[in-house]
Design a protein around this motif. Structure first.
Motif: not given
Ligand SMILES: CC(C)(COP(=O)(O)OP(=O)(O)OC[C@H]1O[C@@H](n2cnc3c(N)ncnc32)[C@H](O)[C@@H]1OP(=O)(O)O)[C@@H](O)C(=O)NCCC(=O)NCCS
Length: 168
Positions: A63, A82, A89-91, A113, A116, A122, A124-125, A162, A164
């Motif tokens: 990513y 991300y 992973p941080e959007i 999102l 991901g 993923m 958790r983002i 966050s 999930t």
């Protein structure tokens, strides 16, 4: 590597060398950069480093910050994607100001999102947004992300959100 699917108005792809000029026009714009880190427009080295990092991350993690293309005029208008923050992973998103106010950031971010959470699985983002950045806070809310906590970074109050995957 898989990239997020197209939306009604946008497509997504990895950055290429030729993107530098268009991307630097965005990253050197003081209004665009007002709520990014220290709020200072990027130098050409920082823009190039962002492109290089995206291309490295996609090879290492699958990513990155993908380039966002406006399908009507075929212009690169920013990124959505991300970066890893302590392994999570941080959007994030950044669009050229001529394209603000039309729902494009929400369209891009919802798509990235969902890509991901489902395709890339993923678990958790997260998102971090400066408290004063009301447009991005609104985008984060429209993504259905949950506010977790506030902290200080580089003298700014930053909100951590966050999400999930749904259980069913
Ligand atoms: C943040 C950004 C991506 C928003 O782009 P956009 O395409 O205009 O966003 P959208 O149109 O999808 O949605 C923005 C939402 O915020 C709202 N909004 C915009 N400016 C606002 C403001 N000053 N105060 C409150 N809400 C605001 C809009 O009304 C909209 O909500 P709505 O659909 O409920 O009406 C764009 O301003 C940008 O690129 N900023 C610079 C980079 C940046 O800050 N990135 C994020 C770092 S965390």
């Amino acid at each position: 590597m898989p990239v997020p699917p197209e939306t009604a108005r946008l497509s997504f792809r990895e950055f290429v060398d030729d993107d530098f000029e268009a991307f630097h026009a965005i990253c050197s714009d003081p209004l665009v950069m007002r709520f990014v880190r220290e709020g200072v427009p990027w130098t050409s080295e920082q823009t190039q480093d962002c492109i290089d990092t995206a291309r490295r991350l996609v090879r290492e993690l699958g990513y990155c910050r993908w380039g966002v293309i406006h399908k009507d005029d075929e212009r690169l208008i920013g990124f959505c994607g991300y970066v890893p923050t302590e392994g999570v992973p941080e959007i994030g998103w950044r669009l050229a100001k001529e394209y603000w106010g039309c729902g494009l950031a929400t369209e891009a971010a919802k798509n990235v999102l969902s890509f991901g959470l489902t395709t890339l699985q993923m678990p958790r983002i997260i998102a971090t947004v400066q408290k004063r950045n009301h447009a991005s806070r609104r985008v984060t809310e429209k993504l259905g992300m949950t506010f977790e906590s506030a902290f200080e970074r580089l003298g700014n109050e930053v909100l951590l959100y966050s999400i999930t995957p749904p259980v069913c």
